[in-house]
Design a protein around this motif. Structure first.
Motif, PDB file in Angstrom:
ATOM      1  N   HIS A   1       0.832  -1.200   0.000  1.00 35.58           N
ATOM      2  CA  HIS A   1       0.000   0.000   0.000  1.00 35.58           C
ATOM      3  C   HIS A   1       0.869   1.253   0.000  1.00 35.58           C
ATOM      4  CE1 HIS A   1      -3.237  -2.670   2.024  1.00 35.58           C
ATOM      5  NE2 HIS A   1      -3.181  -2.857   0.734  1.00 35.58           N
ATOM      6  N   GLY A   2       0.333   2.288  -0.594  1.00 32.83           N
ATOM      7  CA  GLY A   2       1.082   3.537  -0.671  1.00 32.83           C
ATOM      8  C   GLY A   2       0.781   4.232  -1.981  1.00 32.83           C
ATOM      9  N   VAL A   3       1.666   5.143  -2.354  1.00 27.38           N
ATOM     10  CA  VAL A   3       1.449   5.932  -3.571  1.00 27.38           C
ATOM     11  C   VAL A   3       1.688   5.055  -4.799  1.00 27.38           C
ATOM     12  CG1 VAL A   3       2.235   7.935  -4.868  1.00 27.38           C
ATOM     13  CG2 VAL A   3       2.138   8.040  -2.381  1.00 27.38           C
ATOM     14  N   ILE A   4       0.742   5.049  -5.728  1.00 25.34           N
ATOM     15  CA  ILE A   4       0.937   4.295  -6.960  1.00 25.34           C
ATOM     16  C   ILE A   4       1.102   5.221  -8.162  1.00 25.34           C
ATOM     17  CG2 ILE A   4      -0.185   2.164  -6.235  1.00 25.34           C
ATOM     18  CD1 ILE A   4      -2.680   3.162  -7.766  1.00 25.34           C
ATOM     19  N   HIS A   5       0.696   6.468  -7.978  1.00 23.68           N
ATOM     20  CA  HIS A   5       0.822   7.412  -9.087  1.00 23.68           C
ATOM     21  C   HIS A   5       1.042   8.801  -8.502  1.00 23.68           C
ATOM     22  CE1 HIS A   5      -0.007   9.176 -13.053  1.00 23.68           C
ATOM     23  NE2 HIS A   5      -0.682  10.099 -12.390  1.00 23.68           N
ATOM     24  N   ALA A   6       2.087   9.456  -8.969  1.00 23.48           N
ATOM     25  CA  ALA A   6       2.355  10.810  -8.478  1.00 23.48           C
ATOM     26  C   ALA A   6       2.988  11.625  -9.600  1.00 23.48           C
ATOM     27  CB  ALA A   6       3.296  10.758  -7.276  1.00 23.48           C
ATOM     28  N   LEU A   7       2.693  12.900  -9.582  1.00 20.51           N
ATOM     29  CA  LEU A   7       3.251  13.787 -10.596  1.00 20.51           C
ATOM     30  C   LEU A   7       4.391  14.596  -9.988  1.00 20.51           C
ATOM     31  CD1 LEU A   7      -0.036  15.100 -12.247  1.00 20.51           C
ATOM     32  CD2 LEU A   7       1.408  13.209 -12.995  1.00 20.51           C
ATOM     33  N   CYS A   8       5.379  14.883 -10.792  1.00 20.02           N
ATOM     34  CA  CYS A   8       6.515  15.675 -10.335  1.00 20.02           C
ATOM     35  C   CYS A   8       6.061  17.106 -10.045  1.00 20.02           C
ATOM     36  CB  CYS A   8       7.605  15.683 -11.414  1.00 20.02           C
ATOM     37  SG  CYS A   8       8.981  16.761 -11.013  1.00 20.02           S
ATOM     38  N   SER A   9       6.504  17.653  -8.910  1.00 19.71           N
ATOM     39  CA  SER A   9       6.042  18.991  -8.542  1.00 19.71           C
ATOM     40  C   SER A   9       6.658  20.065  -9.437  1.00 19.71           C
ATOM     41  CB  SER A   9       6.367  19.268  -7.075  1.00 19.71           C
ATOM     42  OG  SER A   9       7.738  19.089  -6.865  1.00 19.71           O
ATOM     43  N   GLN A  10       7.752  19.752 -10.117  1.00 20.85           N
ATOM     44  CA  GLN A  10       8.399  20.730 -10.998  1.00 20.85           C
ATOM     45  C   GLN A  10       7.848  20.667 -12.418  1.00 20.85           C
ATOM     46  OE1 GLN A  10      11.269  22.693  -9.884  1.00 20.85           O
ATOM     47  NE2 GLN A  10      10.505  22.029  -7.892  1.00 20.85           N
ATOM     48  N   SER A  11       7.920  19.473 -13.017  1.00 24.41           N
ATOM     49  CA  SER A  11       7.582  19.359 -14.438  1.00 24.41           C
ATOM     50  C   SER A  11       6.167  18.867 -14.684  1.00 24.41           C
ATOM     51  CB  SER A  11       8.563  18.402 -15.108  1.00 24.41           C
ATOM     52  OG  SER A  11       8.377  17.091 -14.576  1.00 24.41           O
ATOM     53  N   GLY A  12       5.528  18.250 -13.684  1.00 22.05           N
ATOM     54  CA  GLY A  12       4.191  17.708 -13.882  1.00 22.05           C
ATOM     55  C   GLY A  12       4.176  16.370 -14.589  1.00 22.05           C
ATOM     56  N   GLU A  13       5.352  15.760 -14.765  1.00 21.49           N
ATOM     57  CA  GLU A  13       5.425  14.430 -15.386  1.00 21.49           C
ATOM     58  C   GLU A  13       5.087  13.358 -14.353  1.00 21.49           C
ATOM     59  OE1 GLU A  13       6.594  13.151 -18.610  1.00 21.49           O
ATOM     60  OE2 GLU A  13       5.891  15.173 -19.086  1.00 21.49           O
ATOM     61  N   ALA A  14       4.562  12.222 -14.818  1.00 18.44           N
ATOM     62  CA  ALA A  14       4.336  11.091 -13.921  1.00 18.44           C
ATOM     63  C   ALA A  14       5.691  10.505 -13.530  1.00 18.44           C
ATOM     64  CB  ALA A  14       3.489  10.039 -14.609  1.00 18.44           C
TER      65      ALA A  14
END
Lengths: 183, 246
Positions: A145-158
């Motif tokens: 369990h945990g994060v499975i999808h996150a976007l980069c805070s700088q570029s917005g890339e997965a």
């Protein structure tokens, strides 16, 4: 043989039907609780009644594995909205919180919420209690369990996970802290 | 709706000498029933239209969903709320809503849905007697459409005693007769009674038994229509998704 049943239709003796979605047992007989088509397993045993609807009537229960989106974070907990319960999308979202002590199993006092989740992350968690009046309590203590999808805070890339605590942006090569789900 | 021409000598005639009622029905006959599960273009979870003669109602179900406010009547279980609206008779809502809530709480498997809320609303489009019963039938169908698990389907009918004769499914004109009126709701497949509401005192228990058995028969007739509609819905949905082979 698939049968069309309505609520109250007798499905068979209680022992013959494994307790599944859309069934209930009263006395020694099993009845259907929804309208749908009966489902059988390989040996011809009736296992469940399937409602043919876009979305099933389902709510998160204790022990359900849920997929949720992080809405807000603070130092004590992350507020999330539950989107999917046990693989079934909900018709409307339920609210939940992941407290700092429920983020991981080890070194619980070292956990930092901003280093575990960020708003917008998609998280897989388990319901540990129906909580107080407003929120379901969730836990991401298990490895899977945990994060499975996150976007980069700088570029917005997965981002792609690089270990159980960090994810990397493929574009900027920046590492960010997350409580990553083990796949 | 006021009708004229039935009365004779100050007292209205409800059953003619041939034994027929004002709209030409036999005493045990239910009016024409039409229903539709799931009207298109609606964003609610379940909805159904139910028509019994000139009585037309629309029921919608939203939920089970997250409870928004922090004021709950029921801390752990499911909050069931019913909203009945009839523009011509606003007072009846206060009488019908708790009745409907209790009735459906007893039949919905509420323990499977802790900490959630279910909203039911019924809109009377056209009123011509047997409103509570039409509401019950419409809600049953809407719950079925929403896929909310229930023990059984509830079907309801009104039974009146006019001139010593049991008449089923009273229309608006017959409802104004001064005989006793019984509202009966039956769990369709198990046959047990979930609603029994009588307007006046009865002279004997045999009279009640007669009315209850007549009402149960009426409910069975309604259920036959409702069930065939439910089957149609399933076949329609299943074949559109290729679940059902033939």
């Amino acid at each position: 043989m698939a049968r069309i049943v309505t609520p109250g239709s007798i499905l068979g003796k209680a022992g013959e039907v494994s307790d599944g979605l859309g069934c209930y047992v009263e006395g020694d007989e099993a009845f259907s609780s929804v309208t749908g088509i009966t489902h059988q397993d390989g040996r011809g045993r009736l296992i469940s009644v399937d409602v043919i609807r876009e979305r099933k009537a389902i709510v998160p229960l204790v022990g359900s594995v849920v997929t949720c989106r992080v809405l807000r974070i603070n130092s004590r907990f992350a507020t999330v909205e539950i989107l999917v319960v046990d693989g079934i999308p909900l018709r409307s979202v339920f609210r939940g919180i992941i407290r700092v002590q429920d983020v991981r199993e080890f070194e619980v006092d070292q956990v930092d919420i901003p280093k575990s989740f960020r708003p917008g992350d998609i998280v897989v968690a388990e319901v540990i209690s129906l909580g107080d009046k407003q929120y379901h309590s969730l836990s991401t203590a298990k490895d899977e369990h945990g994060v499975i999808h996150a976007l980069c805070s700088q570029s917005g890339e997965a981002m792609v996970p690089i270990n159980s605590e960090q994810m990397q942006c493929p574009k900027t090569q920046i590492n960010e802290w997350r409580k990553v789900a083990k796949s | 709706m006021k009708r004229k021409g039935y009365g004779r000598g100050g007292r209205n005639e409800y059953i003619s000498l041939d034994g027929l009622r004002v709209d030409g029905r036999r005493p045990e006959e239910v009016r024409h029933i039409a229903c539709r599960i799931g009207t298109p273009g609606n964003s609610v979870d379940g909805n159904a239209y139910f028509e019994q003669g000139n009585t037309r109602v629309l029921a919608t179900v939203v939920g089970p969903r997250d409870r928004k406010s922090s004021t709950h009547r029921n801390e752990e279980g499911m909050d069931l709320k019913c909203n009945y609206s009839n523009r011509q008779d606003r007072r009846s809502a206060r009488e019908f809503e708790p009745l409907l809530e209790n009735m459906f709480r007893s039949v919905i498997l509420v323990d499977q849905y802790p900490k959630s809320r279910l909203d039911i609303s019924v809109e009377v489009i056209q009123a011509d007697g047997s409103l509570l019963c039409a509401a019950v039938n419409a809600i049953s169908l809407a719950l079925l459409h929403a896929g909310v698990p229930m023990k059984d389907m509830i079907c309801a009918a009104t039974v009146g005693m006019i001139d010593g004769m049991c008449v089923i499914d009273l229309n608006g004109y017959e409802s104004s007769a001064d005989g006793p009126v019984l509202q009966i709701g039956v769990l369709a497949q198990t046959g047990s009674i979930s609603l029994l509401d009588i307007s006046t005192r009865l002279s004997s228990t045999s009279q009640l038994q007669e009315m209850v058995s007549a009402g149960t028969e009426g409910c069975k007739g309604i259920y036959a229509v409702v069930r065939s509609e439910a089957h149609d819905l399933i076949i329609r949905l299943a074949s559109s998704r290729g679940v059902l082979g033939a």
